[in-house]
Design an enzyme around this catalytic site. Structure first.
Site, short mmCIF file in Angstrom:
data_model
loop_
_atom_site.label_atom_id
_atom_site.label_comp_id
_atom_site.label_asym_id
_atom_site.label_seq_id
_atom_site.Cartn_x
_atom_site.Cartn_y
_atom_site.Cartn_z
N ASP A 189 0.88 -1.24 -0.12
CA ASP A 189 -0.11 0.12 0.10
C ASP A 189 0.82 1.23 0.08
OD1 ASP A 189 -1.97 1.78 0.34
OD2 ASP A 189 -2.75 1.10 2.12
N TYR A 195 -11.75 13.15 -3.15
CA TYR A 195 -10.86 12.95 -4.42
C TYR A 195 -10.36 14.24 -4.65
CZ TYR A 195 -8.92 11.63 -8.94
OH TYR A 195 -8.08 11.41 -10.12
N PRO A 253 -4.36 15.48 -15.44
CA PRO A 253 -5.00 14.79 -16.54
C PRO A 253 -6.51 14.80 -16.26
CG PRO A 253 -3.73 13.08 -15.34
CD PRO A 253 -3.97 14.23 -14.56
N1 LIG Z 1 -7.94 7.99 -16.00
C1 LIG Z 1 -8.04 9.24 -15.93
O1 LIG Z 1 -8.81 9.90 -16.67
C2 LIG Z 1 -7.46 10.11 -14.88
C3 LIG Z 1 -7.93 11.39 -14.75
C4 LIG Z 1 -7.17 12.25 -13.58
C5 LIG Z 1 -6.01 11.69 -12.90
N2 LIG Z 1 -6.09 10.44 -13.15
C6 LIG Z 1 -4.97 9.94 -11.84
O2 LIG Z 1 -4.07 9.13 -12.61
C7 LIG Z 1 -3.59 8.31 -11.70
C8 LIG Z 1 -3.66 6.90 -12.49
O3 LIG Z 1 -5.05 6.68 -12.82
P1 LIG Z 1 -5.37 5.36 -13.90
O4 LIG Z 1 -6.34 6.05 -14.63
O5 LIG Z 1 -4.29 4.91 -14.68
O6 LIG Z 1 -5.93 4.39 -12.74
P2 LIG Z 1 -5.82 2.92 -12.65
O7 LIG Z 1 -5.86 2.07 -14.23
O8 LIG Z 1 -6.98 2.46 -11.71
O9 LIG Z 1 -4.36 2.68 -12.15
C9 LIG Z 1 -3.92 2.64 -10.55
C10 LIG Z 1 -2.88 2.10 -10.14
O10 LIG Z 1 -2.75 2.31 -8.86
C11 LIG Z 1 -2.51 1.27 -8.35
N3 LIG Z 1 -2.82 1.39 -6.69
C12 LIG Z 1 -4.22 1.72 -6.44
N4 LIG Z 1 -4.17 1.91 -4.94
C13 LIG Z 1 -3.13 1.76 -4.75
C14 LIG Z 1 -2.12 1.60 -3.30
N5 LIG Z 1 -3.05 1.91 -2.25
N6 LIG Z 1 -1.09 1.46 -3.39
C15 LIG Z 1 -0.09 1.13 -4.38
N7 LIG Z 1 -0.75 1.14 -5.71
C16 LIG Z 1 -2.12 1.48 -5.73
C17 LIG Z 1 -3.18 0.28 -8.88
O11 LIG Z 1 -2.76 -1.09 -8.66
P3 LIG Z 1 -3.84 -2.09 -7.86
O12 LIG Z 1 -5.33 -1.95 -8.15
O13 LIG Z 1 -3.60 -3.55 -8.12
O14 LIG Z 1 -3.45 -1.74 -6.54
C18 LIG Z 1 -2.85 0.61 -10.38
O15 LIG Z 1 -1.44 0.33 -10.75
C19 LIG Z 1 -4.42 8.05 -10.57
O16 LIG Z 1 -3.57 8.89 -9.39
C20 LIG Z 1 -5.70 9.17 -11.09
O17 LIG Z 1 -6.16 9.71 -9.86
C21 LIG Z 1 -6.37 9.77 -13.88
#
Ligand SMILES: NC(=O)c1ccc[n+]([C@@H]2O[C@H](COP(=O)([O-])OP(=O)(O)OC[C@H]3O[C@@H](n4cnc5c(N)ncnc54)[C@H](OP(=O)(O)O)[C@@H]3O)[C@@H](O)[C@H]2O)c1
Length: 248
Positions: A64, A156, A186
């Site tokens: 975590d 969030y 993003p």
């Molecule tokens: N997608 C978008 O449009 C968007 C927009 C704005 C911001 N973001 C930000 O971009 C970042 C990546 O998002 P994503 O869209 O690529 O999400 P995602 O596909 O859900 O990937 C999230 C990653 O974080 C890991 N994770 C989650 N909880 C964790 C914890 N407690 N400790 C360690 N690892 C953890 C997940 O692995 P496990 O599930 O195996 O733990 C996964 O590798 C995030 O911070 C998100 O808020 C994304």
């Protein structure tokens, strides 16, 4: 910097994995962390190894990012197996959708702990080593929600806004040590996170919120990341990678 050694938290899929791929292609050795999905970690490692050369090493670390003890343990492992880190990407994030009517104190605490405290815990580990070599790049993955509020909920938005304060403070304190600290905000990244599960019809509705003809993808975030990596004179900024949605 001779050798790039990186940590990407939450690097097993989505935006984190795309950034990790970019780093491997730049000859970095790196660790990607995750908390829950072993299958994603195995696939991510296989994917990244397909780009690596013999002198590069890739670690997958389960635990975590919002637990300071786990982060300290992870950093010890990274340091002993790869060496001192000079690139940190605080990307791990959770986004459980809750309105004010629905949110519990536990939801609030959990989101702040993972998204914001986790970024601080990792910075705390890597900064002494970055200072020692007078080089470092820290990139915090925030969100449009930090300034626009977003739709996920107060927990969030507050966690992502907190990352921007952390970014600017750290940029001021650490700049003279050759360490830049920046954020990327993003939104509407259609091949990552929740949007990757959405139908084409549902995604089409998102296009009404932006000012370019298509939604974003993880590669758009990678381009911003690479710019920050290559820009020693840019620190304390937030790059909006969201099709102009910040203007709404
Ligand atoms: N997608 C978008 O449009 C968007 C927009 C704005 C911001 N973001 C930000 O971009 C970042 C990546 O998002 P994503 O869209 O690529 O999400 P995602 O596909 O859900 O990937 C999230 C990653 O974080 C890991 N994770 C989650 N909880 C964790 C914890 N407690 N400790 C360690 N690892 C953890 C997940 O692995 P496990 O599930 O195996 O733990 C996964 O590798 C995030 O911070 C998100 O808020 C994304």
């Amino acid at each position: 910097m001779d050798k790039l050694i990186a940590v990407v938290t939450g690097g097993t899929r989505g935006i984190g994995l795309a950034i990790a791929e970019s780093l491997v292609k730049r000859d970095a050795s790196l660790a990607i962390t995750y908390k829950g999905e072993d299958k994603d970690a195995v696939n991510a490692r296989r994917h990244l190894e397909s780009f690596k050369k013999d002198n590069q090493c890739i670690l997958t670390l389960k635990g975590d990012a919002g637990d300071s003890g786990v982060v300290a343990e992870h950093y010890n492992t990274v340091r002993s197996k790869l060496g001192p880190v000079n690139i940190l990407v605080n990307n791990a994030g959770i986004m459980p959708a809750r309105s004010f009517d629905e949110i519990s104190v536990q939801d609030w605490d959990e989101t702040l702990r993972v998204n914001l405290s986790g970024a601080f815990y990792w910075c705390r580990q890597v900064v002494p080593d970055m200072k020692a070599t007078n080089f470092g790049r820290i990139v915090n993955i925030s969100s449009l929600a930090a300034r626009g509020g977003g739709v996920v909920g107060p927990h969030y938005a507050a966690s992502k806004a907190g990352m921007l304060g952390l970014t600017r403070y750290a940029a001021k304190e650490l700049g003279f040590n050759g360490i830049t600290v920046n954020a990327i905000a993003p939104a509407f990244i259609e091949d990552a996170g929740i949007f990757a599960q959405w139908t084409q019809e549902k995604r089409a509705l998102l296009k009404e919120k932006i000012f370019v003809p298509r939604l974003g993808n993880a590669l758009d975030v990678v381009r911003a990341f690479e710019y920050l990596l290559d820009s020693p004179f840019v620190t304390g900024v937030t790059l909006d990678v969201n099709g102009g949605a910040f203007m709404i």
